[in-house]
Design a protein around this motif. Structure first.
Motif, PDB file in Angstrom:
ATOM      1  N   GLN A  91      19.615 -14.796   0.420  1.00 53.91           N
ATOM      2  CA  GLN A  91      19.330 -15.861   1.592  1.00 53.91           C
ATOM      3  C   GLN A  91      19.578 -17.381   0.811  1.00 53.91           C
ATOM      4  N   PRO A  92      19.821 -18.269   1.468  1.00 52.83           N
ATOM      5  CA  PRO A  92      19.874 -19.426   1.011  1.00 52.83           C
ATOM      6  C   PRO A  92      18.686 -20.061   0.371  1.00 52.83           C
ATOM      7  N   PHE A  93      18.728 -20.797  -0.857  1.00 57.12           N
ATOM      8  CA  PHE A  93      17.587 -21.136  -1.517  1.00 57.12           C
ATOM      9  C   PHE A  93      16.432 -21.964  -0.874  1.00 57.12           C
ATOM     10  N   LYS A  94      17.137 -22.919   0.059  1.00 60.39           N
ATOM     11  CA  LYS A  94      15.942 -23.576   0.975  1.00 60.39           C
ATOM     12  C   LYS A  94      15.025 -22.659   1.711  1.00 60.39           C
ATOM     13  N   LEU A  95      15.684 -21.672   2.163  1.00 62.27           N
ATOM     14  CA  LEU A  95      15.151 -20.772   3.271  1.00 62.27           C
ATOM     15  C   LEU A  95      13.871 -20.063   2.242  1.00 62.27           C
ATOM     16  N   ALA A 134      12.069  -8.957   2.140  1.00 65.99           N
ATOM     17  CA  ALA A 134      12.018  -8.570   3.498  1.00 65.99           C
ATOM     18  C   ALA A 134      11.626  -9.622   4.651  1.00 65.99           C
ATOM     19  N   LEU A 135      10.488 -10.475   3.728  1.00 64.94           N
ATOM     20  CA  LEU A 135      10.195 -11.615   4.601  1.00 64.94           C
ATOM     21  C   LEU A 135      11.113 -12.718   4.996  1.00 64.94           C
ATOM     22  N   ALA A 136      11.806 -12.979   3.965  1.00 67.99           N
ATOM     23  CA  ALA A 136      12.895 -13.852   3.965  1.00 67.99           C
ATOM     24  C   ALA A 136      14.001 -13.571   4.905  1.00 67.99           C
ATOM     25  N   ASP A 137      14.313 -12.010   4.739  1.00 71.06           N
ATOM     26  CA  ASP A 137      15.409 -11.744   5.636  1.00 71.06           C
ATOM     27  C   ASP A 137      14.886 -11.576   7.121  1.00 71.06           C
ATOM     28  N   ALA A 138      13.584 -11.457   7.440  1.00 75.78           N
ATOM     29  CA  ALA A 138      13.211 -11.284   8.829  1.00 75.78           C
ATOM     30  C   ALA A 138      12.911 -12.758   9.478  1.00 75.78           C
ATOM     31  N   TYR A 139      12.686 -13.703   8.556  1.00 71.87           N
ATOM     32  CA  TYR A 139      12.639 -15.235   8.935  1.00 71.87           C
ATOM     33  C   TYR A 139      13.910 -15.883   9.117  1.00 71.87           C
ATOM     34  N   ALA A 140      14.772 -15.203   8.260  1.00 78.30           N
ATOM     35  CA  ALA A 140      16.326 -15.573   8.436  1.00 78.30           C
ATOM     36  C   ALA A 140      16.723 -15.154  10.059  1.00 78.30           C
ATOM     37  N   LEU A 184       5.047 -21.223   9.130  1.00 80.08           N
ATOM     38  CA  LEU A 184       6.380 -21.449   9.285  1.00 80.08           C
ATOM     39  C   LEU A 184       6.575 -21.545  10.705  1.00 80.08           C
ATOM     40  N   PHE A 185       5.797 -21.627  11.649  1.00 79.74           N
ATOM     41  CA  PHE A 185       5.975 -21.797  13.087  1.00 79.74           C
ATOM     42  C   PHE A 185       5.196 -22.691  13.749  1.00 79.74           C
ATOM     43  N   PRO A 186       5.706 -23.392  14.924  1.00 80.54           N
ATOM     44  CA  PRO A 186       4.868 -24.243  15.655  1.00 80.54           C
ATOM     45  C   PRO A 186       3.831 -23.322  16.312  1.00 80.54           C
ATOM     46  N   GLU A 187       2.938 -24.176  16.567  1.00 77.82           N
ATOM     47  CA  GLU A 187       1.658 -23.801  17.218  1.00 77.82           C
ATOM     48  C   GLU A 187       1.567 -22.981  18.484  1.00 77.82           C
ATOM     49  N   ALA A 188       2.774 -23.420  19.027  1.00 78.07           N
ATOM     50  CA  ALA A 188       2.881 -22.828  20.408  1.00 78.07           C
ATOM     51  C   ALA A 188       3.377 -21.346  20.569  1.00 78.07           C
ATOM     52  N   CYS A 189       4.150 -21.084  19.497  1.00 76.33           N
ATOM     53  CA  CYS A 189       4.770 -19.766  19.312  1.00 76.33           C
ATOM     54  C   CYS A 189       3.966 -19.009  17.904  1.00 76.33           C
ATOM     55  N   SER A 238      18.020 -17.625  13.018  1.00 76.59           N
ATOM     56  CA  SER A 238      19.282 -17.454  13.619  1.00 76.59           C
ATOM     57  C   SER A 238      19.466 -17.436  15.134  1.00 76.59           C
ATOM     58  N   ARG A 239      18.002 -16.772  15.558  1.00 82.13           N
ATOM     59  CA  ARG A 239      17.912 -16.732  17.140  1.00 82.13           C
ATOM     60  C   ARG A 239      17.101 -17.914  17.632  1.00 82.13           C
ATOM     61  N   GLU A 240      16.326 -18.508  16.935  1.00 85.75           N
ATOM     62  CA  GLU A 240      15.734 -19.710  17.339  1.00 85.75           C
ATOM     63  C   GLU A 240      16.256 -20.839  16.513  1.00 85.75           C
ATOM     64  N   PRO A 241      17.342 -21.475  16.551  1.00 84.30           N
ATOM     65  CA  PRO A 241      17.682 -22.382  15.494  1.00 84.30           C
ATOM     66  C   PRO A 241      16.824 -23.705  15.423  1.00 84.30           C
TER      67      PRO A 241
END
Length: 357
Positions: free
Chosen positions: A240-244, A302-308, A267-272, A312-315
């Motif tokens: 995965q990209p280094f920054k991610l 596995a966590l980085a892949d799931a986050y990626a 990693l995620f906004p409070e709302a979701c 991709s689904r929620e840019p």
């Protein structure tokens, strides 16, 4: 010519000792630059040996200072040594070494954090990434103040195959504070396991070579120093990209003593937050109550892949930073605070800035 005779031909002629040069040019170590000189050439020779065979090699030395390590690199047979030194006080002594090794030592007065090392060496030394490492080495007795940001910068260059790694899997032999050296090489479950451990080990084979006691340096630092060797991997362990990857690892390790899902939440906004955290942990198939120090590289992958996948689904997730969200909330609270509350605040005690998580 035999190998031993050829190597002997690289030996420097008699020169003032490093200690004599320090006295000659009145070179005091600057505390604000975290400078500590290593004068014992037996130790500088030992550091250089960790880099491997330097005969006919191209080398970049970071922060040569008075030139102790520089001498060892030249004596080891490097045919092209580029030194990058920020402090002008050391340039005259380095020029003396350059005159003693004609055509072999190039001096750059500059900051290694901004210097374009990819332009410092000829393209014909490059090797395919999948092949053996090029005959190019980075060696340095790093000032403590720049060692961590510098290795993070180089790790990103490794991931992107940029900078000195445009030439291939360039090896590094560097000094760090002992604690940082232990973090870089810490195994899963170790108390020293950290963000730095994961970022280094998913990209490189990392070896803690040996420890130099603080008393060997002038002035003597309060801690010991570790020598660490890095060889970039042909294939990084996380694709995965280094920054991610860095974002995922940074958030997880900000709560070292808590369950790993606490960091993932940020990693995620409070709302979701709760919904996406649960989805990410389930998709990665990682136990959410593991401690960050218990996570293996496959867990992080596995966590980085799931986050990626979620990004991709929620840019919009790509630009989200929890600290920025906290900062905006803080500013909003200040803006909406009643005027009498602001007037009552003592002028001698301004509001403390928001502390990072």
């Amino acid at each position: 010519m035999s190998a031993s005779r050829k190597l002997a031909s690289f030996r420097l002629p008699p020169l003032p000792t490093v200690g004599e040069l320090i006295k000659l040019y009145n070179l005091r170590a600057e505390k604000q630059l975290s400078q500590n000189f290593l004068l014992d050439l037996r130790l500088t020779d030992k550091i250089v040996r960790q880099a491997g065979c330097l005969r006919d090699a191209h080398v970049c030395e970071v922060g040569p200072g008075p030139g102790g390590l520089t001498r060892s690199i030249l004596n080891a047979g490097a045919t092209d040594l580029l030194v990058v030194e920020k402090d002008t006080r050391f340039i005259p002594g380095l020029k003396l070494l350059s005159e003693a090794a004609p055509g072999r030592l190039r001096i750059v007065h500059g900051d290694i954090l901004t210097y374009r090392m990819d332009r410092g060496f000829p393209s014909n030394i490059s090797k395919p990434w999948e092949g053996d490492p090029p005959n190019l080495h980075i060696i340095g007795n790093l000032p403590f103040s720049v060692s961590t940001p510098l290795i993070i910068k180089w790790l990103e260059d490794i991931a992107n195959r940029t900078g000195p790694f445009m030439h291939g899997r360039t090896r590094l032999t560097l000094t760090f504070q002992k604690e940082v050296a232990e973090r870089l090489t810490a195994s899963t479950g170790s108390k020293q396991r950290s963000r730095l451990s994961v970022m280094a080990q998913y990209l490189c084979t990392v070896r803690n070579c040996f420890t130099i006691p603080g008393r060997a340096f002038v002035p003597k630092p309060e801690i010991d120093v570790g020598v660490v060797h890095f060889t970039p991997l042909v294939q990084p362990k996380i694709q995965q990209p280094f920054k991610l990857v860095e974002r995922v690892v940074r958030n997880i390790f900000q709560f070292r003593r808590k369950h790993c899902h606490k960091g993932v939440e940020k990693l995620f906004p409070e709302a979701c937050r709760i919904e996406l955290t649960q989805e990410m942990m389930q998709k990665a198939d990682v136990d959410p109550i593991l401690r960050p120090t218990e996570l293996t590289i496959p867990h992080i992958k596995a966590l980085a892949d799931a986050y990626a996948h979620l990004c991709s689904r929620e840019p919009s997730l790509n630009g989200y930073e929890h600290r920025e969200e906290l900062r905006m909330k803080h500013l909003t609270r200040q803006k909406n605070a009643p005027m009498d509350t602001l007037m009552d605040r003592p002028s001698s005690a301004p509001p403390s800035p928001l502390q990072p998580c």
